[in-house]
Design a protein around this motif. Structure first.
Motif, short mmCIF file in Angstrom:
data_model
loop_
_atom_site.label_atom_id
_atom_site.label_comp_id
_atom_site.label_asym_id
_atom_site.label_seq_id
_atom_site.Cartn_x
_atom_site.Cartn_y
_atom_site.Cartn_z
N ASN A 144 36.22 47.87 33.72
CA ASN A 144 35.21 48.49 34.56
C ASN A 144 34.13 47.48 34.95
O ASN A 144 33.58 46.78 34.09
CB ASN A 144 34.55 49.66 33.82
CG ASN A 144 35.47 50.86 33.69
OD1 ASN A 144 36.18 51.20 34.63
ND2 ASN A 144 35.48 51.49 32.52
N GLY A 145 33.86 47.39 36.23
CA GLY A 145 32.87 46.45 36.73
C GLY A 145 33.41 45.06 37.01
O GLY A 145 32.67 44.20 37.47
N SER A 146 34.70 44.83 36.74
CA SER A 146 35.29 43.52 37.03
C SER A 146 35.46 43.35 38.53
O SER A 146 35.37 44.31 39.31
CB SER A 146 36.65 43.39 36.34
OG SER A 146 37.57 44.32 36.91
N ALA A 147 35.73 42.12 38.96
CA ALA A 147 35.90 41.84 40.39
C ALA A 147 37.04 42.66 40.96
O ALA A 147 36.96 43.18 42.08
CB ALA A 147 36.14 40.35 40.60
N GLY A 148 38.15 42.79 40.20
CA GLY A 148 39.28 43.56 40.67
C GLY A 148 38.96 45.04 40.82
O GLY A 148 39.43 45.70 41.76
#
Length: 326
Positions: A163-167
Motif C-alpha cells: 500500500n502506497g508503493s509506486a506500483g
C-alpha cells in the motif's frame, strides 16, 4: 650574494603565502552525499557513481546510507544539516512527492526545507501482464485492456509492493483515468509482487522496467506500455500509456540531488555544474543504461518546479488510493 638572499627571501615568502591556502584545501571537509535507503539498490549505485565522477570538480565526495521510514530519516538529516554545501541528499519521488501525503507525520517540508540542485534520473515503470493471462484474454494493448476491464468490472486484479508503493499509486491513477475497476493485491515488497504476477496469482502489475525487462524479453511477461511521458530508449518499441489512450498519464521513479534550504546560491550553482557535467558524460550515460535509467540533468530552478508539480500530483493520487502510514 645579495641576489641569492633576495631569491631565498621571495621563495620563503611565496611558500608562506601559499601555506594557508594549501592547509585550507587539505582541511576542507568532504561532501557527504546521503542516500536515504539501504546500500545495494539502483539509487545507491548511481549515487556512488556520481560521487566517484564528481571528485575532480568537487573534491572528496562520500556516500553515506541513512535508511529508515521510507527515506524520511535520511532526508530529514540533510534538511537539518548546515547549509554550506557539504551535506546533500539523493532525494526521490518517495521522499519529496509521495511520503508527505502517505505518512501521518513527515519531519520535514519537501519544498521549504531543501534547495534543489538537479534532477538526476528517471526510471520508467511498465504495465505488464502475466503472458498466459494476456494470451487467454487476448489483451495485446492498453486499449484492449481497458475494453476488457470495462466489460468485466472487478474481474482483473493487479499486484504491487505494498500500500502506497509506486506500483499501487500507478494502478489507482490508471483506474481513475481509464474509468475501470480492478482489485488491488498488495504484497510485502516488489520481489514478492513480481513472483505473484509470474505465477498467475495476479493479472497485471505496474513494475519497474529494470526489474521486469528480463522476464519481458523471456516472454514470461507481456509488456503493454511504459508509464513515463516519453518512450524508453531501452525498449523504444513500447508505447507510453499517454499515447495509448490516457493523455497526460505519467508515473515514474525519479531521483535528484538536494541541499539544505538557505544554502548559498553560488554553492548550489557550483554543485549543479559539477553534477550536470557528470550526467552528460558518455561513460556515465552508458552506466545509467545498465539500470534502464534516463539521465535527466536540469537547472536548480527547473528541478524545483518539477518537484512542486510532482508533490501536487501525488496529493491527489495518494488520497485516491486510501493508503496511509501512521
Amino acid at each position: 650574494m645579495n641576489r641569492r638572499l633576495w631569491l631565498q627571501t621571495h621563495v620563503a615568502l611565496a611558500g608562506a603565502l601559499a601555506f594557508p591556502a594549501l592547509l585550507h584545501a587539505q582541511s576542507d571537509p568532504p561532501i557527504k552525499l546521503v542516500v536515504p535507503y539501504p546500500p545495494g539498490g539502483p539509487l545507491d549505485a548511481i549515487a556512488r557513481l556520481l560521487a566517484e565522477k564528481a571528485r575532480d570538480a568537487l573534491g572528496n565526495v562520500i556516500v553515506e546510507n541513512r535508511p529508515g521510514a521510507g527515506g524520511n530519516l535520511g532526508a530529514d538529516h540533510v534538511a537539518k544539516s548546515a547549509p554550506d554545501g557539504h551535506t546533500i541528499v539523493m532525494g526521490a519521488v518517495a521522499t519529496h512527492a509521495i511520503n508527505p501525503w502517505l505518512y501521518a507525520r513527515v519531519p520535514y517540508d519537501p519544498i521549504r526545507d531543501f534547495a534543489p540542485i538537479t534532477l538526476v534520473a528517471r526510471v520508467p515503470n511498465v504495465l505488464v501482464l502475466n503472458a498466459e493471462t494476456a494470451a487467454r484474454l487476448n489483451i495485446n494493448s492498453v486499449q484492449q485492456l481497458i475494453a476488457y476491464a470495462r466489460a468485466n468490472p472487478g474481474r482483473l486484479n493487479y499486484g504491487s509492493g505494498g500500500n502506497g508503493s509506486a506500483g499501487h499509486l500507478a494502478g489507482e491513477m490508471f483506474k481513475k483515468q481509464a474509468g475501470i475497476s480492478m482489485v488491488h493485491i498488495p504484497y510485502a515488497g516488489g520481489a514478492p509482487a513480481q513472483m505473484g504476477l509470474l505465477s498467475g496469482q495476479v493479472d497485471l502489475n505496474f513494475d519497474n522496467l529494470a526489474t521486469a525487462s528480463a522476464n519481458i524479453r523471456a516472454g514470461k511477461l507481456k509488456a503493454l506500455a511504459v508509464t513515463t511521458p516519453q518512450r524508453s530508449s531501452a525498449m523504444p518499441e513500447l508505447p507510453t500509456i499517454a499515447e495509448s489512450g490516457l493523455p497526460g498519464f505519467a508515473v515514474d521513479t525519479w531521483f535528484g540531488l538536494f541541499a539544505p534550504a538557505k544554502t548559498p546560491q553560488a554553492v548550489i550553482e557550483r554543485l549543479n555544474q559539477a553534477f550536470v557535467a557528470v550526467l552528460n558524460a558518455p561513460d556515465v550515460k552508458a552506466r545509467f543504461a545498465s539500470f534502464l535509467a534516463e539521465p535527466s540533468p536540469t537547472t536548480p530552478q527547473q528541478f524545483g518546479e518539477f518537484v512542486k508539480a510532482e508533490l501536487a500530483k501525488y496529493e491527489q493520487v495518494v488520497k485516491l488510493s486510501g493508503a496511509r502510514i501512521e
